[in-house]
Design an enzyme around this catalytic site. Structure first.
Site, PDB file in Angstrom:
ATOM      1  N   ASP A 131     -13.217   6.887   8.174  1.00 46.99           N
ATOM      2  CA  ASP A 131     -12.087   6.372   7.396  1.00 46.99           C
ATOM      3  C   ASP A 131     -12.447   4.935   7.020  1.00 46.99           C
ATOM      4  OD1 ASP A 131      -9.764   5.203   6.516  1.00 46.99           O
ATOM      5  OD2 ASP A 131      -8.488   6.033   8.090  1.00 46.99           O
TER       6      ASP A 131
ATOM      7  N   ARG B 165      -1.969   1.570  -4.733  1.00 51.70           N
ATOM      8  CA  ARG B 165      -1.716   2.118  -3.403  1.00 51.70           C
ATOM      9  C   ARG B 165      -1.964   3.624  -3.440  1.00 51.70           C
ATOM     10  NH1 ARG B 165       0.298  -0.274   0.636  1.00 51.70           N
ATOM     11  NH2 ARG B 165       0.218  -2.172  -0.567  1.00 51.70           N
TER      12      ARG B 165
ATOM     13  N   GLU C 266       0.944  20.471 -10.053  1.00 50.20           N
ATOM     14  CA  GLU C 266       0.419  21.058  -8.813  1.00 50.20           C
ATOM     15  C   GLU C 266      -0.862  21.830  -9.111  1.00 50.20           C
ATOM     16  OE1 GLU C 266       3.628  23.342  -7.183  1.00 50.20           O
ATOM     17  OE2 GLU C 266       4.521  21.605  -6.190  1.00 50.20           O
TER      18      GLU C 266
ATOM     19  N   TYR D  25       4.616  17.191 -13.845  1.00 50.28           N
ATOM     20  CA  TYR D  25       4.289  18.005 -12.669  1.00 50.28           C
ATOM     21  C   TYR D  25       2.927  18.649 -12.873  1.00 50.28           C
ATOM     22  CZ  TYR D  25       7.200  18.591  -8.597  1.00 50.28           C
ATOM     23  OH  TYR D  25       7.774  18.406  -7.369  1.00 50.28           O
TER      24      TYR D  25
ATOM     25  N   THR E 249      -8.291   4.475   1.713  1.00 50.51           N
ATOM     26  CA  THR E 249      -7.208   4.051   0.841  1.00 50.51           C
ATOM     27  C   THR E 249      -7.864   3.476  -0.405  1.00 50.51           C
ATOM     28  OG1 THR E 249      -7.185   1.842   1.803  1.00 50.51           O
ATOM     29  CG2 THR E 249      -5.652   3.442   2.754  1.00 50.51           C
TER      30      THR E 249
ATOM     31  N   LYS F 212      -7.106  -1.487  -0.695  1.00 51.43           N
ATOM     32  CA  LYS F 212      -7.517  -2.630   0.131  1.00 51.43           C
ATOM     33  C   LYS F 212      -8.685  -3.332  -0.576  1.00 51.43           C
ATOM     34  CE  LYS F 212      -5.296  -0.403   3.993  1.00 51.43           C
ATOM     35  NZ  LYS F 212      -5.394   0.323   5.271  1.00 51.43           N
TER      36      LYS F 212
HETATM   37  C1  LIG Z   1      -4.657   1.188   5.924  1.00 53.36           C
HETATM   38  C2  LIG Z   1      -5.297   2.271   6.676  1.00 53.36           C
HETATM   39  C3  LIG Z   1      -4.838   3.601   6.586  1.00 53.36           C
HETATM   40  C4  LIG Z   1      -3.503   3.988   6.001  1.00 53.36           C
HETATM   41  O1  LIG Z   1      -3.241   3.817   4.744  1.00 53.36           O
HETATM   42  P1  LIG Z   1      -1.782   4.019   4.153  1.00 53.36           P
HETATM   43  O2  LIG Z   1      -2.060   4.081   2.707  1.00 53.36           O
HETATM   44  O3  LIG Z   1      -0.965   2.879   4.613  1.00 53.36           O
HETATM   45  O4  LIG Z   1      -1.263   5.332   4.670  1.00 53.36           O
HETATM   46  C5  LIG Z   1      -5.572   4.591   7.204  1.00 53.36           C
HETATM   47  N1  LIG Z   1      -6.667   4.298   7.920  1.00 53.36           N
HETATM   48  C6  LIG Z   1      -7.117   3.035   8.048  1.00 53.36           C
HETATM   49  C7  LIG Z   1      -8.342   2.782   8.850  1.00 53.36           C
HETATM   50  C8  LIG Z   1      -6.435   1.987   7.453  1.00 53.36           C
HETATM   51  O5  LIG Z   1      -6.859   0.739   7.626  1.00 53.36           O
END
Ligand SMILES: *Cc1c(COP(=O)(O)O)cnc(C)c1O
Length: 431
Positions: free
Chosen positions: A200, A235, A56, A54, A226, A229
């Protein structure tokens, strides 16, 4: 490692399934644009004993004892991420991309505030104001989209919508947009209406890290991504800034000092939207960021982009309608209506040949989200596996063969055998 806890036996039910999934990943062609294959050392860190801790708070400022070691781990993750994108601040604790965005919303918005994002049905993401997501339920969402003829975003129209609605936050970035973003123009628009600009970069982060696409960091106030990807990590999610600044909302500390945006964002993650950080996942992020800093990863990212161009061109040459006619990044969105098939049928047929894609809405789609008129394909995962340009031409040929013979079981079966045999040339993990 043995577990010194009596009564615990090996959970064969789950580990048999993990083995089954391992085989599935090895035998087939993975074209889901948001997926990738992490390295053995990323998996090792993610499966480590750090899960027991833990922690936090932030490195050096924790609410629990015994955090000396995880402090070092998390600090290395932060430092490597800063080096990768040339940042002054980062938070590596968000459990996912959606969680990273939620923390930004909590830091920048009050309930009912207006936000402006990219239309989900044109390639945007659920967490950018969809009515089924908290971002669309607790805030007032407005959207911009692409042009029907070109498949491209018209920045003048974004400016007009921003001027009309005066959102407090403008979000750019997408899940199924194959072209690059004009961050400088968007910042100009945000400044005119007094909005915070959030990028994002979940999908193209790995390409941006290597300078293969426009750099959002000098223009966007805040950037989220993220880590799993094109960045090819575990993840998870992160929040980043190249330049910190005093929050423009007049939020002060107990002593009356204006709080920095970084401090609001840290609070937005914890205690705002999360509890304890996943230090095992943060360790895996650190390992992946370390890998992303290498020249090997530069070569990988360059190959991802080259493969995507070849893949998109190959689809066009076979008569497919690729939205915007091509790609700048790692993915392509294909409108299957001219071929007379739905996204659902394409996904379900291709999987019978061990090719994995996802059905996807296309701009101005009349079909439902469960059916869709399109499919999304990307090169990040199979490039990790070692596929080059000529291999992607072969992949598109196989996809086309399955789709044009979607009611011919024998053809689908033969493609599946061909793929299973071919994939033996591209081993993934050591057993
Ligand atoms: C994949 C994605 C997310 C979300 O990611 P998670 O880890 O599945 O919550 C957010 N924004 C964009 C643009 C994405 O392509």
């Amino acid at each position: 490692m043995s577990i010194n806890q009596s009564g615990i036996s090996r959970d064969t039910q789950i580990f048999d399934l993990i083995q089954k999934e391992h085989n599935r990943q090895l035998h087939g062609i993975e074209l889901i644009a948001s997926e990738n294959f992490v390295s053995p050392q990323v998996m090792e860190a993610a499966g480590s004993i750090l899960t027991n801790k833990y922690a936090e708070g932030l490195p050096g400022k924790r609410y629990y004892g015994g955090c000396e070691v995880v402090d070092e781990v998390e600090q290395i993750a932060i430092d490597r991420l800063k080096a990768l994108f040339n940042l002054t601040w980062a938070n590596v604790q968000p459990h996912s991309g959606a969680q990273a965005n939620m923390a930004v919303f909590l830091a920048c918005l009050n309930p009912g505030d207006k936000i402006l994002g990219f239309n989900l049905s044109h390639g945007g993401h659920l967490s950018h104001g969809s009515p089924v997501n908290i971002s669309g339920k607790y805030f007032q969402p407005f959207f911009y989209g692409v042009e029907k003829e070109t498949g491209l975003i018209d920045w003048d129209k974004v400016e007009a919508t921003a001027a009309a609605e005066k959102p407090r936050l403008i979000i750019c970035g997408a899940s199924a947009y194959s072209r690059d973003w004009d961050y400088a123009r968007l910042r100009n628009i945000a400044d005119k209406v007094g909005a915070i600009l959030l990028a994002d970069i979940s999908h193209p982060a790995g390409l941006i890290a290597k300078g293969l696409l426009n750099d959002p960091f000098d223009h966007c106030h805040i950037v989220t991504t993220t880590t799993h990807k094109t960045l090819r990590g575990t993840r998870g999610g992160v929040i980043m800034m190249r330049n910190d600044f005093e929050n423009p909302f007049g939020i002060t500390t107990a002593k009356g000092k204006v709080r920095t945006m970084s401090s609001l964002l840290d609070s937005g993650v914890f205690p705002g939207t999360q509890g304890g950080p996943l230090e095992h996942i943060i360790a895996a992020k650190a390992v992946a960021f370390g890998e992303a800093l290498t020249d090997d990863f530069t070569n990988y990212a360059v190959q991802v982009q080259k493969n995507a161009k070849v893949m998109a061109d190959a689809f066009v040459n076979k008569g497919y309608k690729v939205i915007s006619n091509g790609t700048d990044n790692h993915l392509a969105l294909i409108d299957l209506r001219p071929k007379g098939i739905t996204g659902k049928l394409a996904e379900n047929t291709l999987i019978q040949a061990d090719i994995t894609v996802n059905k996807n809405m296309v701009p101005f789609d009349e079909a439902t989200a469960m059916t869709t008129s399109g499919m999304r394909v990307g090169t990040a995962a199979m490039t990790t596996r070692g596929l080059k340009e000529n291999d992607f031409e072969r992949v598109v040929g196989l996809v086309d063969k399955v789709l044009t013979n979607h009611d011919n079981e024998a053809v689908i079966k033969s493609v599946k055998s061909e793929i299973n045999e071919w994939m033996k040339d591209f081993p993934l993990f050591q057993n």
